[in-house]
Motif scaffolding. Sequence first.
Motif, mmCIF file in Angstrom:
data_model
loop_
_atom_site.group_PDB
_atom_site.id
_atom_site.type_symbol
_atom_site.label_atom_id
_atom_site.label_comp_id
_atom_site.label_asym_id
_atom_site.label_seq_id
_atom_site.Cartn_x
_atom_site.Cartn_y
_atom_site.Cartn_z
ATOM 1 N N ALA A 1 -28.706 8.030 -36.688
ATOM 2 C CA ALA A 1 -27.995 6.978 -37.578
ATOM 3 C C ALA A 1 -26.566 6.963 -37.180
ATOM 4 C CB ALA A 1 -27.994 7.538 -39.111
ATOM 5 N N HIS A 2 -25.703 5.754 -37.566
ATOM 6 C CA HIS A 2 -24.305 5.683 -37.234
ATOM 7 C C HIS A 2 -23.525 6.405 -37.998
ATOM 8 C CE1 HIS A 2 -25.162 1.126 -36.017
ATOM 9 N NE2 HIS A 2 -25.580 2.145 -35.681
ATOM 10 N N GLU A 3 -24.078 6.873 -39.362
ATOM 11 C CA GLU A 3 -23.218 7.795 -40.051
ATOM 12 C C GLU A 3 -22.896 9.293 -39.261
ATOM 13 O OE1 GLU A 3 -25.524 6.375 -41.304
ATOM 14 O OE2 GLU A 3 -24.826 4.749 -42.666
ATOM 15 N N ASP A 4 -23.903 9.463 -38.445
ATOM 16 C CA ASP A 4 -23.922 11.017 -37.652
ATOM 17 C C ASP A 4 -23.121 10.688 -36.508
ATOM 18 O OD1 ASP A 4 -25.403 11.804 -39.837
ATOM 19 O OD2 ASP A 4 -27.196 11.160 -38.658
ATOM 20 N N SER A 5 -22.393 9.541 -36.243
ATOM 21 C CA SER A 5 -21.831 9.373 -34.924
ATOM 22 C C SER A 5 -20.378 9.687 -35.103
ATOM 23 C CB SER A 5 -22.221 7.975 -34.479
ATOM 24 O OG SER A 5 -21.592 7.645 -32.996
ATOM 25 N N PRO A 6 -19.734 10.329 -34.149
ATOM 26 C CA PRO A 6 -18.352 10.611 -34.222
ATOM 27 C C PRO A 6 -17.571 9.295 -34.532
ATOM 28 C CG PRO A 6 -19.238 11.744 -32.334
ATOM 29 C CD PRO A 6 -20.396 10.939 -32.909
ATOM 30 N N THR A 45 -17.796 3.923 -34.656
ATOM 31 C CA THR A 45 -18.062 5.163 -33.990
ATOM 32 C C THR A 45 -18.423 4.837 -32.497
ATOM 33 O OG1 THR A 45 -20.593 4.788 -34.460
ATOM 34 C CG2 THR A 45 -19.041 5.642 -36.391
#
Length: 231
Positions: A1-6, A45
């Motif tokens: 998911a995008h939320e987990d990408s730095p 991200t």
Amino acid sequence: AHEDSPPFDKNEYLQLVMSLLYIARFTRQDVLLHVTAFASKSEPTELHYKGLFRVLLYLIQTKSQKFVIQPNPTAPILEVFADASHQVHQDMHGHGGFILLHYGSPVYFKSFKLKHNTRSSSESELITLEEATTYVKWIRALVSMIERRNLPPTIVHQDNLSTILLAKEGPTFKRTKHLLNREFLIKECVINNEIMLKYVNTFNNLADYLTKVVSDIKINKALGVMGSVKV
């Protein structure tokens, strides 16, 4: 998911976005939807950057593809294809797009994320139709001045019958009263014979690929109609 990408450096991200937007708007409209979607990311991200990089790689692999302006004297002076997708972004906003053709050759493209949430697909289409209509008025004034004559109504193709009804007749129910301001401009242009709304099947709507991911067959058909060639 995008939320987990730095998170990714905004300056570097924006530099690539702006470079790709320039290319997409003027020479490679087949990637305009994707670049526009990535440009809407306020907190980019690493995953977003990798997506942009894939677009760049695609452009490199297909660098021989280009648009050729080939006016057709039998085609309408001005013609527009407008389309929208409802709630396709993560924040549930829609995405709109339209193409303006002059004697059958594309002279303007726009693909954009809708600024507000909409209650239905018809409303998303209406917002996009209104945006397209403002550009039609400007282009009509320009072409009329250059050609020194009054223009016939500009055909605006739309694949949503409910949207066409709303634009022509105006909101008739309480749940559509909030659309009055948007439909007024379109209705006024119809009454003044500036535009003529015409239904087009979704498969034949050239603007469809500016609002959603579509098959290679559909995008190649649209690009072929508009004069995109590979050399």
